[in-house]
Design a protein around this motif. Structure first.
Motif, short mmCIF file in Angstrom:
data_model
loop_
_atom_site.label_atom_id
_atom_site.label_comp_id
_atom_site.label_asym_id
_atom_site.label_seq_id
_atom_site.Cartn_x
_atom_site.Cartn_y
_atom_site.Cartn_z
N ARG A 109 95.71 -23.21 32.32
CA ARG A 109 94.90 -22.42 31.40
C ARG A 109 93.86 -23.35 30.77
NH1 ARG A 109 96.10 -17.59 28.35
NH2 ARG A 109 95.01 -17.54 26.34
N PRO A 110 92.67 -23.45 31.34
CA PRO A 110 91.69 -24.43 30.86
C PRO A 110 91.24 -24.18 29.42
CG PRO A 110 91.09 -23.62 33.04
CD PRO A 110 92.21 -22.75 32.54
N ARG A 111 90.94 -25.27 28.74
CA ARG A 111 90.33 -25.19 27.41
C ARG A 111 89.22 -26.23 27.34
NH1 ARG A 111 94.67 -25.99 24.15
NH2 ARG A 111 94.04 -27.91 23.14
N GLU A 112 88.18 -25.93 26.61
CA GLU A 112 86.99 -26.79 26.59
C GLU A 112 87.36 -28.23 26.23
OE1 GLU A 112 87.13 -24.52 22.59
OE2 GLU A 112 87.52 -24.09 24.70
N GLY A 113 86.78 -29.14 26.96
CA GLY A 113 86.96 -30.56 26.68
C GLY A 113 88.21 -31.19 27.25
N MET A 114 89.09 -30.39 27.90
CA MET A 114 90.40 -30.90 28.29
C MET A 114 90.53 -31.08 29.80
SD MET A 114 91.64 -31.34 25.36
CE MET A 114 93.36 -31.72 25.70
N ILE A 115 89.40 -31.24 30.49
CA ILE A 115 89.45 -31.31 31.96
C ILE A 115 90.22 -32.52 32.46
CG2 ILE A 115 87.18 -32.42 32.10
CD1 ILE A 115 86.74 -30.84 34.73
N ALA A 116 90.13 -33.65 31.77
CA ALA A 116 90.82 -34.86 32.25
C ALA A 116 92.34 -34.68 32.17
CB ALA A 116 90.38 -36.08 31.45
N LEU A 117 92.82 -34.25 31.02
CA LEU A 117 94.26 -34.05 30.86
C LEU A 117 94.76 -32.92 31.75
CD1 LEU A 117 96.91 -34.75 29.41
CD2 LEU A 117 96.28 -33.07 27.66
N GLY A 118 94.06 -31.79 31.75
CA GLY A 118 94.51 -30.63 32.52
C GLY A 118 94.57 -30.90 34.02
N THR A 119 93.56 -31.60 34.54
CA THR A 119 93.53 -31.91 35.96
C THR A 119 94.64 -32.90 36.33
OG1 THR A 119 91.15 -31.53 36.02
CG2 THR A 119 92.08 -32.79 37.84
N ALA A 120 94.84 -33.91 35.49
CA ALA A 120 95.88 -34.91 35.76
C ALA A 120 97.27 -34.29 35.73
CB ALA A 120 95.78 -36.05 34.76
N LYS A 121 97.51 -33.41 34.77
CA LYS A 121 98.82 -32.78 34.67
C LYS A 121 99.05 -31.75 35.78
CE LYS A 121 100.69 -34.74 30.99
NZ LYS A 121 101.92 -35.57 31.09
N ALA A 122 97.97 -31.14 36.28
CA ALA A 122 98.11 -30.24 37.43
C ALA A 122 98.56 -31.04 38.66
CB ALA A 122 96.79 -29.52 37.71
N ALA A 123 98.00 -32.24 38.82
CA ALA A 123 98.44 -33.11 39.91
C ALA A 123 99.91 -33.48 39.75
CB ALA A 123 97.58 -34.37 39.95
N LEU A 124 100.32 -33.76 38.52
CA LEU A 124 101.71 -34.11 38.25
C LEU A 124 102.65 -32.95 38.61
CD1 LEU A 124 103.81 -36.07 36.95
CD2 LEU A 124 103.36 -34.88 34.79
N ALA A 125 102.24 -31.72 38.28
CA ALA A 125 103.08 -30.56 38.57
C ALA A 125 103.29 -30.38 40.07
CB ALA A 125 102.46 -29.30 37.96
N GLN A 126 102.25 -30.60 40.86
CA GLN A 126 102.40 -30.46 42.31
C GLN A 126 103.23 -31.61 42.89
OE1 GLN A 126 101.82 -27.79 43.60
NE2 GLN A 126 101.69 -28.04 45.80
N PHE A 127 103.04 -32.79 42.36
CA PHE A 127 103.86 -33.95 42.73
C PHE A 127 105.34 -33.63 42.52
CE2 PHE A 127 105.80 -37.91 40.91
CZ PHE A 127 105.71 -38.74 42.01
N ALA A 128 105.65 -32.98 41.39
CA ALA A 128 107.04 -32.63 41.08
C ALA A 128 107.61 -31.66 42.11
CB ALA A 128 107.12 -32.02 39.68
N ARG A 129 106.80 -30.71 42.57
CA ARG A 129 107.30 -29.74 43.56
C ARG A 129 107.62 -30.43 44.89
NH1 ARG A 129 102.70 -26.86 41.37
NH2 ARG A 129 103.45 -25.43 39.77
N TYR A 130 106.76 -31.33 45.31
CA TYR A 130 107.04 -32.07 46.54
C TYR A 130 108.31 -32.90 46.40
CZ TYR A 130 102.89 -30.90 49.22
OH TYR A 130 101.96 -30.23 49.97
N LEU A 131 108.50 -33.54 45.25
CA LEU A 131 109.72 -34.31 45.04
C LEU A 131 110.95 -33.42 45.04
CD1 LEU A 131 108.87 -36.96 42.30
CD2 LEU A 131 109.21 -37.32 44.74
N ALA A 132 110.83 -32.23 44.42
CA ALA A 132 111.97 -31.31 44.39
C ALA A 132 112.42 -30.97 45.80
CB ALA A 132 111.58 -30.04 43.62
#
Length: 252
Positions: free
Chosen positions: A149-172
């Motif tokens: 859920r994007p919010r203004e100014g938060m592209i760096a954190l949001g994009t990095a955490k989206a990568a982390l979430a997909q990383f977690a699925r592959y590990l699972a």
């Protein structure tokens, strides 16, 4: 008590906020808790002292989770004292820029992506041998609702955490046959945390509260409860999932 007494949990970035709340809750449920910190040694020792005063077991260990040598040294220190690490709660938050994409440099966006994934990679690799050997482990990553859920100014954190979430699925998928579960907890804005203080002025805060069916922002303890479930024996059959701890905000 839902945790097995004696399980060892490493909570990265746990000198304050969500990490500290999680460390206290896991200790209250019978786990021995490693309170990891980077700069806030005094605060980390206060978390340990509070856990011990309540009858729990904890130790504070300094390590930059982006650095393999520091993480390896931390894991060895824990192993020498308590044996292997059964539970990893990766909560440590690396710095990030709060600004629109048009004002952002690649160093700011790419640097946050690199820090986020390097830290997750490093701490996970360090704890996996022990979990694999015993055929049991719990890994929980702290994400953010901003990855969906994007919010203004938060592209760096949001994009990095989206990568982390997909990383977690592959590990699972990869670690499930080894008896290791991997899940993500994604809070919305959380009161009493650095992130909320950095990016939510009073107007933004009120807008977030108004958009939340439960009528308030999360507290660190709300997030810790979800983490503690994923970290426990009770979670025998959930892996590759994401818990949205946001008071219903994500429904809209």
């Amino acid at each position: 008590m839902t945790g097995t007494p004696g399980r060892v949990a490493l909570v990265t970035g746990s000198s304050s906020g969500i990490g500290a709340a999680t460390a206290r809750l896991l200790a209250a449920r019978g786990m021995r808790v490693v309170v990891n910190y980077l700069h806030s040694g005094t605060a980390a020792e206060e978390v340990v002292a509070g856990i011990e005063a309540a009858g729990g077991q904890a130790m504070a260990v300094q390590a930059d989770v982006r650095e393999a040598a520091a993480v390896g040294s931390m894991v060895e220190q824990v192993r020498a004292a308590w044996g292997g690490i059964d539970v990893l709660v990766h909560n440590a938050l690396t710095p990030y820029a709060v600004k629109p994409f048009r004002e952002m440099t690649w160093e700011e966006l790419g640097g946050k992506l690199d820090d986020e994934m390097r830290a997750a990679f490093t701490v996970t690799r360090a704890v996996l041998p022990g979990m694999t050997e015993q055929g049991w482990g719990r890994i929980v990553y702290l994400g953010t609702g901003l990855s969906r859920r994007p919010r203004e100014g938060m592209i760096a954190l949001g994009t990095a955490k989206a990568a982390l979430a997909q990383f977690a699925r592959y590990l699972a998928q990869e670690l499930g046959p080894l008896g290791i579960t991997v899940n993500v907890v994604e809070p919305g804005p959380v009161d009493e945390t650095r992130t909320a203080a950095d990016v939510l002025d009073e107007e933004h805060r009120q807008r977030q509260v108004a958009a939340t069916p439960l009528g308030r922002l999360a507290h660190p303890d709300d997030v810790a409860q979800a983490v503690a479930f994923y970290a426990s024996e009770d979670n025998a059959f959930m892996t590759g999932t994401t818990a949205a701890v946001n008071g219903g905000m994500s429904m809209y």
